[in-house]
Motif scaffolding. Structure first.
Motif, short mmCIF file in Angstrom:
data_model
loop_
_atom_site.label_atom_id
_atom_site.label_comp_id
_atom_site.label_asym_id
_atom_site.label_seq_id
_atom_site.Cartn_x
_atom_site.Cartn_y
_atom_site.Cartn_z
N PHE A 168 0.81 -1.22 0.00
CA PHE A 168 0.00 0.00 0.00
C PHE A 168 0.85 1.27 0.00
CE2 PHE A 168 -4.42 -1.38 1.75
CZ PHE A 168 -4.48 -2.37 0.78
N VAL A 169 1.90 1.31 0.82
CA VAL A 169 2.71 2.53 0.90
C VAL A 169 3.44 2.82 -0.42
CG1 VAL A 169 4.66 3.64 2.06
CG2 VAL A 169 2.92 2.44 3.40
N PRO A 170 4.07 1.84 -1.06
CA PRO A 170 4.66 2.13 -2.37
C PRO A 170 3.65 2.64 -3.40
CG PRO A 170 5.55 0.08 -1.54
CD PRO A 170 4.45 0.48 -0.60
N ILE A 171 2.42 2.12 -3.33
CA ILE A 171 1.39 2.60 -4.26
C ILE A 171 1.09 4.07 -3.99
CG2 ILE A 171 -1.07 2.40 -4.87
CD1 ILE A 171 -0.75 -0.64 -4.36
N LEU A 172 0.95 4.45 -2.72
CA LEU A 172 0.69 5.85 -2.38
C LEU A 172 1.87 6.74 -2.78
CD1 LEU A 172 -1.02 5.62 1.13
CD2 LEU A 172 -2.11 6.06 -1.08
N ILE A 173 3.07 6.25 -2.59
CA ILE A 173 4.26 7.04 -2.95
C ILE A 173 4.34 7.22 -4.47
CG2 ILE A 173 6.79 6.94 -3.06
CD1 ILE A 173 6.73 5.75 -0.23
N ASN A 174 4.12 6.16 -5.21
CA ASN A 174 4.17 6.27 -6.67
C ASN A 174 3.09 7.22 -7.19
OD1 ASN A 174 6.30 4.48 -6.80
ND2 ASN A 174 5.00 2.70 -7.14
N THR A 175 1.90 7.15 -6.58
CA THR A 175 0.82 8.07 -6.99
C THR A 175 1.19 9.51 -6.67
OG1 THR A 175 -0.82 6.33 -6.57
CG2 THR A 175 -1.64 8.59 -6.73
N LYS A 236 6.01 14.55 3.74
CA LYS A 236 7.21 15.06 4.39
C LYS A 236 8.47 14.43 3.80
CE LYS A 236 9.25 15.71 8.98
NZ LYS A 236 9.07 15.47 10.44
N GLN A 237 8.42 13.11 3.58
CA GLN A 237 9.58 12.42 3.03
C GLN A 237 9.89 12.84 1.60
OE1 GLN A 237 11.97 10.01 4.20
NE2 GLN A 237 11.25 11.07 6.02
N LEU A 238 8.85 13.08 0.82
CA LEU A 238 9.03 13.45 -0.58
C LEU A 238 9.15 14.96 -0.77
CD1 LEU A 238 6.46 11.07 -2.35
CD2 LEU A 238 8.93 10.72 -2.01
N ASP A 239 8.99 15.71 0.32
CA ASP A 239 9.00 17.18 0.26
C ASP A 239 7.97 17.68 -0.75
OD1 ASP A 239 9.79 19.73 0.97
OD2 ASP A 239 11.41 19.82 -0.51
N MET A 240 6.73 17.16 -0.55
CA MET A 240 5.62 17.50 -1.43
C MET A 240 4.45 18.03 -0.62
SD MET A 240 5.19 14.36 -4.11
CE MET A 240 6.27 14.17 -5.53
N LEU A 285 4.44 1.51 11.21
CA LEU A 285 4.30 1.93 9.83
C LEU A 285 4.84 3.34 9.62
CD1 LEU A 285 3.25 1.71 6.93
CD2 LEU A 285 0.97 2.27 7.78
N LEU A 286 4.42 4.29 10.45
CA LEU A 286 4.87 5.67 10.27
C LEU A 286 6.36 5.80 10.50
CD1 LEU A 286 1.97 7.77 11.87
CD2 LEU A 286 2.33 7.15 9.47
N ALA A 287 6.90 5.02 11.44
CA ALA A 287 8.35 5.07 11.68
C ALA A 287 9.12 4.61 10.46
CB ALA A 287 8.71 4.23 12.90
N ASP A 288 8.64 3.56 9.80
CA ASP A 288 9.32 3.09 8.59
C ASP A 288 9.30 4.16 7.50
OD1 ASP A 288 10.23 0.67 9.46
OD2 ASP A 288 8.83 -0.55 8.33
N ILE A 289 8.15 4.85 7.34
CA ILE A 289 8.09 5.91 6.33
C ILE A 289 9.03 7.07 6.72
CG2 ILE A 289 6.62 7.62 5.21
CD1 ILE A 289 4.25 5.69 5.73
N GLU A 290 8.96 7.47 8.00
CA GLU A 290 9.74 8.62 8.46
C GLU A 290 11.24 8.33 8.48
OE1 GLU A 290 7.81 9.17 12.18
OE2 GLU A 290 6.05 10.17 11.30
N ASN A 291 11.60 7.05 8.61
CA ASN A 291 13.02 6.69 8.64
C ASN A 291 13.59 6.40 7.25
OD1 ASN A 291 13.23 6.93 11.43
ND2 ASN A 291 12.63 4.80 11.79
N GLY A 292 12.76 6.63 6.21
CA GLY A 292 13.26 6.54 4.85
C GLY A 292 13.30 5.15 4.25
N VAL A 293 12.62 4.18 4.89
CA VAL A 293 12.61 2.82 4.37
C VAL A 293 12.08 2.79 2.94
CG1 VAL A 293 11.47 0.56 4.60
CG2 VAL A 293 12.52 1.66 6.60
N TYR A 294 11.12 3.67 2.63
CA TYR A 294 10.45 3.64 1.33
C TYR A 294 11.01 4.65 0.34
CZ TYR A 294 6.98 0.51 3.24
OH TYR A 294 6.34 -0.59 3.80
N THR A 295 11.93 5.50 0.78
CA THR A 295 12.38 6.58 -0.10
C THR A 295 13.90 6.66 -0.20
OG1 THR A 295 12.09 8.07 1.80
CG2 THR A 295 10.35 8.03 0.15
N ARG A 296 14.59 5.61 0.21
CA ARG A 296 16.06 5.61 0.11
C ARG A 296 16.50 5.55 -1.35
NH1 ARG A 296 16.46 1.03 4.69
NH2 ARG A 296 16.32 2.38 6.51
#
Length: 296
Positions: A168-175, A236-240, A285-296
């Protein structure tokens, strides 16, 4: 135990194999390609070539092991009814091999549609929904009558962690990257439940070792994470920018994922924790997003 694992090289299955081997079990993993076979061998598992629609390979795997974890599913949503039927046939086939032996069979299901809008608990057994024809739990219940210790692990809609490429998170990020902003629907107060994949893998092992026939176990470490908070963390992670979109605009914005972006599916794992002494210990879940797991 010697354990047959389907879906053994998938996002969750890989962690299940690691969990089983670390606990002293032997693993026979189903592989449909040479790349998958090499991945299993590197992890320390034995390899059985086949796939979920090759029923002979499933029979072979079940017949030479002490228990089965069925973590595989054909993720082809263009023929969803067909792959749900294949899933049912796979469980039935494995169950027929295990019949009368009291060997455990753990199948995979989900929490998202157990009780939309209300807290889902393990003792809620929803009626079969033709609009969502996956029948893993019903198939597991049916093979219990054959003397199989079949039980279900219901996964959270967001199973998160390193190497999550299709959740789900990669789908939201790609969108968000495609549209230029991170979105939620309406007030964004609809809730997902969530679990780290390593905690989910630990639960699969505990379920295998202690399965009570017909039981549902909930792999959810967090009962309720608002989709707005997920969208804000992504922004926040994508600066969007982070924006609300109207419900009637959701389908255009999210495409096929709109239903999942809108679903409200809190879920409890209280009974699971009591029955199996399962204690999630990995990141949220939020910690993984905030720690850059999905945006490295």
């Amino acid at each position: 135990m010697r354990v047959f694992v389907t879906g053994a090289t998938g996002f969750v299955g890989t962690a299940v194999v690691q969990e089983l081997i670390s606990a002293g079990h032997q693993v026979l993993g189903l592989a449909r390609s040479e790349a998958s076979a090499q991945k299993l061998a590197k992890a320390g598992a034995e390899v059985l070539y086949g796939d979920l629609e090759d029923l002979d390979s499933l029979r072979a795997g079940a017949s030479q092991t002490d228990g089965v974890i069925h973590a595989g599913f054909i993720h082809d949503f263009t023929r969803f009814a067909e792959v749900c039927e294949a899933d049912k046939k796979a469980i039935t086939t494995i169950g027929e091999v295990l019949a009368g032996s009291d060997r455990p069979l753990i199948v995979t299901s989900g929490t998202a549609l157990v009780s939309p809008g209300k807290l889902a608990t393990e003792d809620i057994i929803p009626a079969f929904n033709p609009a969502w024809p996956r029948a893993s739990e019903q198939a597991a219940d049916a093979v219990c009558a054959l003397g199989v210790r079949a039980a279900s692990v219901r996964l959270s809609p967001s199973v998160h962690g390193d190497d999550d490429k299709h959740g789900f998170v990669p789908i939201l990020i790609n969108t968000a990257r495609e549209k230029g902003f991170s979105a939620y629907i309406g007030e964004g107060l609809n809730r997902w439940n969530a679990v780290h994949r390593l905690d989910a893998a630990h639960l699969f092992r505990l379920a295998l070792e202690n399965a009570t026939p017909g039981t549902r176990y909930h792999a959810c470490a967090e009962e309720a994470v608002t989709v707005r908070s997920v969208a804000e963390a992504i922004g926040k992670q994508l600066d969007m920018p982070v924006k609300s979109i109207a419900p009637e605009a959701a389908a255009e914005h999210f495409g096929w994922f709109a239903q999942m972006a809108a679903i409200d599916c809190p879920a409890s794992a209280k009974l699971t924790q009591e029955r199996l002494n399962w204690r999630p210990v990995h990141s949220t879940l939020l910690a993984d997003i905030e720690n850059g797991v999905y945006t490295r």
